[in-house]
Design a protein around this motif. Structure first.
Motif, PDB file in Angstrom:
ATOM      1  N   LEU A  26      11.401  -0.368  -0.865  1.00  0.00           N
ATOM      2  CA  LEU A  26      10.196  -1.051  -0.539  1.00  0.00           C
ATOM      3  C   LEU A  26       9.935  -1.882  -1.574  1.00  0.00           C
ATOM      4  O   LEU A  26       9.419  -3.241  -1.451  1.00  0.00           O
ATOM      5  CB  LEU A  26       8.882  -0.335  -0.253  1.00  0.00           C
ATOM      6  N   LEU A  27       9.987  -1.273  -2.901  1.00  0.00           N
ATOM      7  CA  LEU A  27       9.557  -2.213  -4.264  1.00  0.00           C
ATOM      8  C   LEU A  27      10.701  -3.282  -4.481  1.00  0.00           C
ATOM      9  O   LEU A  27      10.079  -4.289  -4.495  1.00  0.00           O
ATOM     10  CB  LEU A  27       9.574  -1.405  -5.475  1.00  0.00           C
ATOM     11  N   PRO A  87      14.127   6.951  -2.755  1.00  0.00           N
ATOM     12  CA  PRO A  87      14.799   5.897  -2.387  1.00  0.00           C
ATOM     13  C   PRO A  87      14.142   5.130  -1.519  1.00  0.00           C
ATOM     14  O   PRO A  87      14.244   3.905  -1.529  1.00  0.00           O
ATOM     15  CB  PRO A  87      15.967   6.374  -1.740  1.00  0.00           C
ATOM     16  N   SER A  88      13.142   5.474  -0.509  1.00  0.00           N
ATOM     17  CA  SER A  88      12.364   4.859   0.059  1.00  0.00           C
ATOM     18  C   SER A  88      11.416   3.920  -0.550  1.00  0.00           C
ATOM     19  O   SER A  88      11.388   2.456  -0.296  1.00  0.00           O
ATOM     20  CB  SER A  88      11.490   5.477   1.269  1.00  0.00           C
ATOM     21  N   ASP A 144       0.815  -1.094  -0.024  1.00  0.00           N
ATOM     22  CA  ASP A 144       0.037  -0.177  -0.116  1.00  0.00           C
ATOM     23  C   ASP A 144       0.836   1.102   0.031  1.00  0.00           C
ATOM     24  O   ASP A 144       0.424   2.300  -0.749  1.00  0.00           O
ATOM     25  CB  ASP A 144      -1.034   0.064   1.308  1.00  0.00           C
ATOM     26  N   LEU A 145       1.854   1.229   0.763  1.00  0.00           N
ATOM     27  CA  LEU A 145       2.527   2.334   0.607  1.00  0.00           C
ATOM     28  C   LEU A 145       3.507   2.670  -0.673  1.00  0.00           C
ATOM     29  O   LEU A 145       3.542   4.016  -1.139  1.00  0.00           O
ATOM     30  CB  LEU A 145       3.928   2.223   1.613  1.00  0.00           C
ATOM     31  N   CYS A 146       3.656   1.514  -1.326  1.00  0.00           N
ATOM     32  CA  CYS A 146       4.570   1.856  -2.670  1.00  0.00           C
ATOM     33  C   CYS A 146       3.295   2.440  -3.553  1.00  0.00           C
ATOM     34  O   CYS A 146       3.412   3.220  -4.317  1.00  0.00           O
ATOM     35  CB  CYS A 146       4.841   0.383  -3.297  1.00  0.00           C
ATOM     36  N   VAL A 147       2.161   1.926  -3.501  1.00  0.00           N
ATOM     37  CA  VAL A 147       0.712   2.405  -4.167  1.00  0.00           C
ATOM     38  C   VAL A 147       0.671   3.685  -3.837  1.00  0.00           C
ATOM     39  O   VAL A 147       0.463   4.631  -4.982  1.00  0.00           O
ATOM     40  CB  VAL A 147      -0.422   1.502  -4.083  1.00  0.00           C
ATOM     41  N   ASN A 148       0.617   4.209  -2.856  1.00  0.00           N
ATOM     42  CA  ASN A 148       0.410   5.839  -2.190  1.00  0.00           C
ATOM     43  C   ASN A 148       1.521   6.518  -2.886  1.00  0.00           C
ATOM     44  O   ASN A 148       1.095   7.634  -3.368  1.00  0.00           O
ATOM     45  CB  ASN A 148       0.499   5.555  -0.716  1.00  0.00           C
ATOM     46  N   TYR A 149       2.870   5.999  -2.760  1.00  0.00           N
ATOM     47  CA  TYR A 149       3.874   6.676  -3.620  1.00  0.00           C
ATOM     48  C   TYR A 149       3.695   6.970  -5.105  1.00  0.00           C
ATOM     49  O   TYR A 149       3.731   8.182  -5.554  1.00  0.00           O
ATOM     50  CB  TYR A 149       5.440   6.101  -3.395  1.00  0.00           C
ATOM     51  N   LEU A 150       3.419   5.887  -5.749  1.00  0.00           N
ATOM     52  CA  LEU A 150       3.001   6.302  -7.267  1.00  0.00           C
ATOM     53  C   LEU A 150       1.858   6.904  -7.528  1.00  0.00           C
ATOM     54  O   LEU A 150       1.813   7.655  -8.290  1.00  0.00           O
ATOM     55  CB  LEU A 150       2.727   4.886  -7.725  1.00  0.00           C
ATOM     56  N   VAL A 151       0.601   6.804  -6.698  1.00  0.00           N
ATOM     57  CA  VAL A 151      -0.296   7.973  -6.860  1.00  0.00           C
ATOM     58  C   VAL A 151      -0.061   9.290  -6.454  1.00  0.00           C
ATOM     59  O   VAL A 151      -0.237  10.163  -7.351  1.00  0.00           O
ATOM     60  CB  VAL A 151      -1.652   7.455  -5.940  1.00  0.00           C
TER      61      VAL A 151
END
Length: 115
Positions: A90-91, A85-86, A58-65
């Motif tokens: 994660l990815l 970099p975070s 979810d954090l990766c999706v949040n970043y992308l959005v």
């Protein structure tokens, strides 16, 4: 890949978005779907239940959005931006720890066909 009410609330909080017009709501939903699709195509499946792995996903999706939301303009002023970099860590962690499905029986029979 549906954006349920709870997930939408947390995503909007992450993006610091309060009220959206109907058109912006559609765009926000499309950005979410695109981000989930990106993760899946990158080799990271969406975890079905809430676990620490799901929190990372979810954090990766949040970043992308958020990144897509902030870069809606055609032009980009100033110095070129670098990837967070975070997000990359994660990815990479999710990709490296993705459960291996190559050894799973996908025939649906539940029996070993090599007999």
């Amino acid at each position: 890949m549906a954006l349920d009410a709870i997930r939408e609330t947390t995503l909007k909080a992450y993006c610091r978005v309060d009220e959206l017009s109907a058109e912006e709501e559609e765009l926000f939903s499309a950005l979410y779907n695109a981000a989930v699709g990106y993760m899946v195509q990158a080799g990271v499946r969406e975890p079905p239940e809430y676990t620490p792995r799901r929190a990372q996903f979810d954090l990766c999706v949040n970043y992308l959005v958020l990144d897509s939301w902030d870069r809606r303009d055609v032009s980009f002023m100033g110095t070129s931006a670098a990837e967070n970099p975070s997000f990359r860590r994660l990815l990479n962690q999710l990709k490296l720890t993705e459960p291996d499905v190559s050894n799973l029986d996908t025939s649906g029979s539940g029996e070993d066909e090599a007999e």
